[in-house]
Each structure stands twice: as C-alpha cells, then as structure tokens.
Design a protein around this motif. Structure first.
Motif, mmCIF file in Angstrom:
data_model
loop_
_atom_site.group_PDB
_atom_site.id
_atom_site.type_symbol
_atom_site.label_atom_id
_atom_site.label_comp_id
_atom_site.label_asym_id
_atom_site.label_seq_id
_atom_site.Cartn_x
_atom_site.Cartn_y
_atom_site.Cartn_z
ATOM 1 N N TRP A 122 0.823 -1.204 0.000
ATOM 2 C CA TRP A 122 0.000 0.000 0.000
ATOM 3 C C TRP A 122 0.866 1.268 0.000
ATOM 4 C CZ3 TRP A 122 -4.456 0.866 -1.767
ATOM 5 C CH2 TRP A 122 -5.058 2.106 -1.540
ATOM 6 N N ARG A 126 0.609 4.035 -2.916
ATOM 7 C CA ARG A 126 0.350 5.463 -2.655
ATOM 8 C C ARG A 126 1.437 6.323 -3.278
ATOM 9 N NH1 ARG A 126 -3.149 7.682 1.928
ATOM 10 N NH2 ARG A 126 -1.925 9.526 1.470
ATOM 11 N N LEU A 163 -6.799 4.247 4.899
ATOM 12 C CA LEU A 163 -5.734 4.063 3.903
ATOM 13 C C LEU A 163 -5.636 5.269 2.969
ATOM 14 C CD1 LEU A 163 -6.408 0.355 2.846
ATOM 15 C CD2 LEU A 163 -4.486 1.180 4.216
#
Ligand SMILES: C[S@@+](CC[C@H](N)C(=O)[O-])C[C@H]1O[C@@H](n2cnc3c(N)ncnc32)[C@H](O)[C@@H]1O
Length: 200
Positions: A122, A126, A163
């Motif tokens: 993740w 990003r 998130l």
C-alpha cells in the motif's frame, strides 16, 4: 500449475468478455471531466476487462498479473485498438515495482495480498500516484466469506477509509451480499468499492 493458478485460470474463463468494473468507470468519468488521459497501471489485470477500456480511450497501460496465461489472452484480444500502448508484466504486485502513474487500478486484486505484505504494497501504491492521480478498486471487508484464508487481506470499514488519508475519496460503496463467485461457488461477499484522488 499450482492451486492458485488453476483457480485464476477457471476465473478468467468464467469472466471472459465481461464489462469493465464500475470503479474504473467512475475514475474514468472523473478523468474525462478533467480532460486527463495518461498512464495507468492495472494490478491483477487478468485478461483485461478494465485494461481494454483504458486502451480504447487512449491510455497507456502497464498490466501486471501473476498469471501469464491471462496476460497472453489480454495481448491477443481482438478488441485491442490499433496502436494500443500496452505493456504486460508477469509477476506479483507484492514484489514488482511500477512507474508513477495517473491511475492505479486494482479490481478485485489487492485482497489477494498476504496481510503481512499489505502495508508495504500500500505504501508503494500510494507513492506511485502522480499528483491528482487516482486509485480505483476493491478491498474486502472483515465479514467477507474468505476472511481468514491464508494470504488474504481484509479491512474494517474505518481501516479501509484510513488508507486514503490526505486524499479525496470520490466513491466508497460497501456491498454485503450472498451470491456466487464467477466459478459458481456460494459466497458471502463483503466488499468496499473505492475510487480516491491523491492530493494535487
Ligand atoms: C479476481 S481476479 C480479478 C481480475 C480483474 N482485475 C477483474 O476485475 O476481473 C484477480 C486477478 O489478480 C491476479 N493476481 C492474484 N494475485 C496476484 C499477485 N500477487 N500479483 C499479481 N496478480 C495477482 C490473478 O491472476 C487474477 O488475474
């Protein structure tokens, strides 16, 4: 062929020719409103139900999948537009890196990351989005019937939303339903359908 490959091969045969995901269409509508066409990475692209639409709209696409047969099917599709800017990469999104992109699309793919690898995946995802770029895809919720399976990541609603801290969430739809998988198995689905825009 291992069990996962067999499972995904059956999946690809079952979903062949299906239309693009609503999350991708939502992201594309937002890009269209901005007159923005660019470079997309499709994680777990499969045989290309999403990639094909991106290519038809003039996007450059890097399609990543751990199933080489699915990628071969994508490259052989008859509906690929002439001059399609498509690159395929066979490998796991857990391990491979990709260039910065306007869109990272991951339809029904990220839950297939082992939980211990998800934070790194993740963080890389990003960091790979260009300013104002978008994520489109799904996460599975904690009540999903596959929760607890080895190698599968699920999220609570708040954890999932967290998130996207610092981004604009443009779509966050929670779906919970009893239905069958494309391969005909009964399953309780708990899904978050998400589109989010990174800071400009
Ligand atoms: C449920 S299918 C979704 C395919 C397509 N995105 C769609 O929406 O129909 C999951 C896809 O992710 C791929 N996949 C699973 N684990 C992966 C991994 N670690 N790295 C890359 N691809 C993976 C599978 O081969 C399969 O094509």
């Amino acid at each position: 062929m291992d069990a996962d490959e067999k499972r995904f091969r059956a999946y690809h045969a079952a979903v062949a020719g299906r239309p693009p995901r609503a999350t991708l269409l939502r992201a594309l509508a937002a890009f269209e409103a901005e007159n923005r066409v660019g470079f997309a990475v499709d994680l777990g692209a499969g045989e290309g139900r999403d990639a094909i639409v991106l290519l038809q709209l003039g996007w450059s696409v890097l399609a990543i999948d751990s199933d080489a047969t699915a990628l071969a099917r994508l490259r052989a599709r008859r509906d690929l537009p002439p001059g399609a800017r498509l690159v395929t990469r066979h490998g796991s999104f857990v391990d491979v890196s990709w260039p910065r992109a306007d869109l990272v699309n991951a339809s029904f793919a990220l839950p297939l990351c082992p939980p211990e690898r998800f934070p790194d995946l993740w963080a890389r995802l990003r960091a790979s989005l260009l300013p104002g770029g978008r994520f489109a895809g799904q996460l599975y919720g904690e009540r999903d019937g596959w929760a607890g399976r080895p190698g599968l990541t699920t999220h609570g609603r708040d954890t999932a939303r967290a998130l996207f801290a610092g981004w604009t969430i443009e779509m966050f739809e929670e779906e919970e339903t009893d239905a069958v998988t494309p391969r005909g198995e009964a399953k309780h689905w708990h899904i978050f359908h998400i589109v989010a825009r990174a800071a400009a």
